[in-house]
Design a protein around this motif. Structure first.
Motif, PDB file in Angstrom:
ATOM      1  N   VAL A  48      40.286  25.806  35.476  1.00 46.86           N
ATOM      2  CA  VAL A  48      40.680  26.753  36.518  1.00 46.86           C
ATOM      3  C   VAL A  48      41.286  27.983  35.852  1.00 46.86           C
ATOM      4  O   VAL A  48      42.129  27.867  34.965  1.00 46.86           O
ATOM      5  CB  VAL A  48      41.686  26.103  37.487  1.00 46.86           C
ATOM      6  N   VAL A  49      40.808  29.138  36.248  1.00 42.83           N
ATOM      7  CA  VAL A  49      41.365  30.386  35.736  1.00 42.83           C
ATOM      8  C   VAL A  49      42.006  31.122  36.901  1.00 42.83           C
ATOM      9  O   VAL A  49      41.324  31.536  37.837  1.00 42.83           O
ATOM     10  CB  VAL A  49      40.282  31.278  35.100  1.00 42.83           C
ATOM     11  N   ILE A  50      43.341  31.222  36.859  1.00 41.18           N
ATOM     12  CA  ILE A  50      44.039  31.985  37.896  1.00 41.18           C
ATOM     13  C   ILE A  50      44.038  33.418  37.390  1.00 41.18           C
ATOM     14  O   ILE A  50      44.770  33.778  36.468  1.00 41.18           O
ATOM     15  CB  ILE A  50      45.465  31.447  38.108  1.00 41.18           C
ATOM     16  N   ASN A  51      43.193  34.222  37.990  1.00 38.03           N
ATOM     17  CA  ASN A  51      42.939  35.584  37.496  1.00 38.03           C
ATOM     18  C   ASN A  51      43.752  36.608  38.289  1.00 38.03           C
ATOM     19  O   ASN A  51      44.266  36.297  39.347  1.00 38.03           O
ATOM     20  CB  ASN A  51      41.430  35.860  37.629  1.00 38.03           C
ATOM     21  N   LYS A  52      43.816  37.792  37.764  1.00 35.97           N
ATOM     22  CA  LYS A  52      44.496  38.921  38.421  1.00 35.97           C
ATOM     23  C   LYS A  52      46.000  38.691  38.559  1.00 35.97           C
ATOM     24  O   LYS A  52      46.595  39.077  39.568  1.00 35.97           O
ATOM     25  CB  LYS A  52      43.896  39.197  39.806  1.00 35.97           C
ATOM     26  N   VAL A  53      46.614  38.031  37.566  1.00 38.72           N
ATOM     27  CA  VAL A  53      48.065  37.851  37.665  1.00 38.72           C
ATOM     28  C   VAL A  53      48.812  39.160  37.401  1.00 38.72           C
ATOM     29  O   VAL A  53      50.030  39.215  37.512  1.00 38.72           O
ATOM     30  CB  VAL A  53      48.609  36.740  36.725  1.00 38.72           C
ATOM     31  N   ASP A  54      48.054  40.213  37.079  1.00 40.38           N
ATOM     32  CA  ASP A  54      48.694  41.528  36.939  1.00 40.38           C
ATOM     33  C   ASP A  54      48.988  42.138  38.298  1.00 40.38           C
ATOM     34  O   ASP A  54      49.757  43.090  38.414  1.00 40.38           O
ATOM     35  CB  ASP A  54      47.762  42.463  36.159  1.00 40.38           C
ATOM     36  N   LYS A  55      48.380  41.606  39.354  1.00 41.05           N
ATOM     37  CA  LYS A  55      48.570  42.191  40.689  1.00 41.05           C
ATOM     38  C   LYS A  55      50.007  42.037  41.141  1.00 41.05           C
ATOM     39  O   LYS A  55      50.572  40.954  41.035  1.00 41.05           O
ATOM     40  CB  LYS A  55      47.696  41.456  41.700  1.00 41.05           C
ATOM     41  N   PRO A  56      50.567  43.106  41.695  1.00 42.35           N
ATOM     42  CA  PRO A  56      51.913  42.948  42.261  1.00 42.35           C
ATOM     43  C   PRO A  56      51.816  41.946  43.421  1.00 42.35           C
ATOM     44  O   PRO A  56      50.765  41.827  44.040  1.00 42.35           O
ATOM     45  CB  PRO A  56      52.257  44.341  42.777  1.00 42.35           C
ATOM     46  N   ASN A  57      52.880  41.255  43.712  1.00 44.66           N
ATOM     47  CA  ASN A  57      52.912  40.266  44.803  1.00 44.66           C
ATOM     48  C   ASN A  57      52.012  39.060  44.585  1.00 44.66           C
ATOM     49  O   ASN A  57      51.735  38.320  45.522  1.00 44.66           O
ATOM     50  CB  ASN A  57      52.508  40.844  46.166  1.00 44.66           C
ATOM     51  N   CYS A  58      51.470  38.886  43.381  1.00 43.19           N
ATOM     52  CA  CYS A  58      50.587  37.738  43.233  1.00 43.19           C
ATOM     53  C   CYS A  58      51.438  36.466  43.222  1.00 43.19           C
ATOM     54  O   CYS A  58      52.645  36.504  43.022  1.00 43.19           O
ATOM     55  CB  CYS A  58      49.739  37.860  41.983  1.00 43.19           C
TER      56      CYS A  58
END
Ligand SMILES: Nc1nc2c(ncn2[C@@H]2O[C@H](COP(=O)(O)OP(=O)(O)OP(=O)(O)O)[C@@H](O)[C@H]2O)c(=O)[nH]1
Ligand SMILES: [Mg+2]
Length: 602
Positions: free
Chosen positions: A123-133
């Protein structure tokens, strides 16, 4: 050679292609000067324009001496069948999940297919750069999804990688790094080497590739034995038929391209040139001992549209291919490679029933055809109704809407009007997360209404679920349309005068014909209007130039928006230069007569 075969799967836009690009970069497939800044993998024109993947693609990189074959897949639900097929080449999957959105309808679908095939997931939890993630919550939601899909103990122990494909980093924790190697290491560690079965050759064709000089190319994983250049083989087809033929050339994937080889051994993914009349699902087998692999199920169409020749007054003005013969040949040719597409003759010699997987699937075909120079008329999309145990059934879908809380009431109203039922309502960050069960019919045209009533804030996704009993009438478009009375050029003068009647689809000075839809009426009911009156010349100023209009800019609708917009008695004229909306019956009197007789029989 040591090999890993993985497919990257996810809901649309969760970042698959971006990640594949980063894998290519990290393993230095590019030279410095080849940086383009765009997604290299979405190489087709339509893919670039729309920013989505339409066709799955194979690449191959070498990492720590191991060959890693990577398959990028499309995330849009219309192409789910393609994903299902290419999974047959993989031994493991990277399930990408957006760290804010979490699992979405297509995440569930593709994961279910991967688990059923016994593939090893990462599992790759992607876009952890997004604010509010919310990576932790999303991780829990993914675990729950695995659990609900009856994952095995082993699959439930999936490793999790966190990161940002866009920013080019991955890690086993949420701490930022400056590379994606932790992901590559996880692939080597957790995805098993392909099973190498000894015995006679078996390779199932799971996808197709094209080359202008090599023709159709068959792609698949060699499951057993080996395949050699020049070898005599047996092609075992779905109906059990066997054809003997010879392998002309063999390729394996390397970087973004292919490398010619003389032999491919079980476990590797290979591309075969020189096969005639093959289909996806056929098995390439030993000439003397032909044994087929289980056939691949082809997804049934869920939607149909009537494709006809262009019979508008502007017929033949903008396209090269305009006859029913052209249309028929082109559609038949398409069915050879577009597996989920079916074409049937209709009652009329000038039109064909085309069946596909949804608006996007059919829209891409139409868009491709218009670019090739075709003119055609497209009818309103119809969902496919089935008779089950003597009663009428229709397709239902799961609809997921994420919307700021203040709009959730409006969304629920809108979906309920279209016979949707709410199943889930929960808070997700600052958004409200809603899930509905809704007939596919109710979804047609929903998107534009949804965006209008939520100030563009709603994010929606849907996916076919099952056939259930017919849900009764669903209201169509609220507003009527303005139809041109005349066949001429529109004038700014007329359009100006009609501004308070409707929102226009055409500009001043544009050729229109009688019966063409030129605007959306602000009220229900259609209205025939004259939009081509010249300005009464009160003095000697040239007409046209002086009435620089106060008219609002015209509404631009994409092809798919048009497809969702039109009603039963309307159609779309598609040419290489234009997309026009029109009534099926152009003549006003004929139209009245028909609608009167329809009203009587109803
Ligand atoms: N913030 C952020 N955006 C990302 C990240 N990865 C991808 N994106 C953006 O998400 C959008 C979709 O990315 P794609 O890589 O095309 O997504 P995809 O999963 O291949 O989409 P389909 O092929 O259409 O299913 C693009 O605008 C990317 O720039 C990420 O890690 N962080
Ligand atoms: Mg993509």
């Amino acid at each position: 050679m040591n090999i890993r075969n993985i497919a990257i799967i996810a809901h649309v836009d969760h970042g698959k292609t971006t990640l594949v690009d980063k894998i290519l970069h990290a393993t230095q497939v590019f030279r410095e000067n080849q940086e383009t800044g765009e997604l290299i993998m979405d190489s087709n024109d339509l893919e670039r324009e729309r920013g989505i993947t339409i066709f799955s693609k194979n690449i191959s990189v070498t990492y720590k001496g191991v060959k890693v074959n990577v398959i990028d897949t499309p995330g849009h639900s219309d192409f789910g069948g393609e994903v299902e097929r290419v999974l047959k080449m993989a031994d493991g999957v990277l399930l990408l999940v957006d760290a804010f959105e979490g699992p979405m309808p297509q995440t569930r679908f593709v994961l279910q297919k991967a688990l059923a095939l016994g593939l090893h997931p990462i599992v790759v939890i992607n876009k952890v750069d997004k604010p509010n993630c919310r990576p932790d919550e999303v991780h829990d939601a993914v675990f729950e999804l695995f659990f609900n899909l009856d994952a095995t103990e082993e699959q439930l122990n999936f490793p999790t990688i966190y990161g940002s494909s866009k920013n080019g980093w991955m890690n086993t924790s949420i701490a930022e790094t400056n590379n994606i190697f932790p992901l590559m290491d996880a692939i080597l560690e957790h995805v098993p080497e392909p099973k190498v079965n000894e015995g006679f050759l078996q390779m199932q064709i799971t996808s197709l590739d094209y080359s202008s000089f090599l023709g159709r190319i068959a792609v698949g994983k060699v499951a057993r034995g080996s395949i050699k250049e020049g070898q005599q083989i047996a092609l075992v087809q779905a109906d059990g038929g066997i054809k003997k033929m010879k392998i002309k050339e063999l390729y394996v994937f390397e970087g973004m391209g292919k490398k010619k080889v003389t032999e491919v051994i079980a476990g590797d993914i290979c591309a075969v040139v020189g096969l005639e009349n093959f289909n996806i699902g056929d098995t390439i087998a030993d000439a003397e001992n032909p044994e087929a692999l289980p056939t691949i199920s082809v997804d049934e169409p869920t939607m149909s549209m009537l494709f006809g020749i262009n019979n508008s007054p502007f017929f033949g003005k903008e396209g090269k291919f305009v006859t029913s013969r052209h249309l028929r040949d082109r559609l038949m040719k398409e069915t050879e490679k577009n597996l989920a597409l079916k074409v049937e003759d209709s009652d009329s010699a000038d039109s064909f029933n085309v069946y596909g997987r949804g608006i996007l699937h059919l829209g891409i075909l139409i868009e491709t055809m218009r670019r090739e120079g075709f003119e055609l008329t497209i009818g309103q999309p119809q969902v496919l109704v089935k008779e089950i145990n003597g009663t009428k059934h229709e397709p239902y879908e799961v609809l997921v809407v994420d919307v700021p809380a203040e709009y959730s009431g409006k969304v629920i109203d809108l979906v309920t009007q279209r016979k949707g039922e709410m199943l889930v309502m929960e808070t997700k960050g600052e958004m409200q997360h809603l899930e509905f069960d809704i007939p596919s019919r109710g979804l047609i045209g929903l998107r534009s209404n949804m965006l209008t009533s939520t100030a563009g804030e709603a994010v929606m996704a849907h996916r076919f679920h099952e056939y259930k009993p017919w849900k009764g009438a669903i209201p169509g478009r609220n507003n009527g349309v303005l139809l041109s009375k005349t066949t001429e050029k529109t004038t700014a003068y007329s359009i100006d005068k009609l501004q308070d009647r409707g929102r226009f689809f055409v500009d001043p000075g544009q050729d229109v014909y009688a019966g063409q839809i030129i605007a959306e009426h602000i009220k229900p009911g259609d209205l025939v209007v004259n939009a081509t009156e010249p300005k009464k010349l009160t003095n000697h100023r040239a007409s046209g130039s002086d009435d620089a209009s106060k008219a609002a800019p015209k509404i631009q609708m994409s092809l798919e928006e048009c497809m969702e917009y039109i009603q039963q008695d309307e159609c779309i004229e598609v040419t290489p230069k234009s997309i026009r909306l029109r009534k099926v019956i152009l003549n006003e009197d004929d139209r009245k007569r028909v609608s009167k007789s329809m009203a009587q029989t109803a």
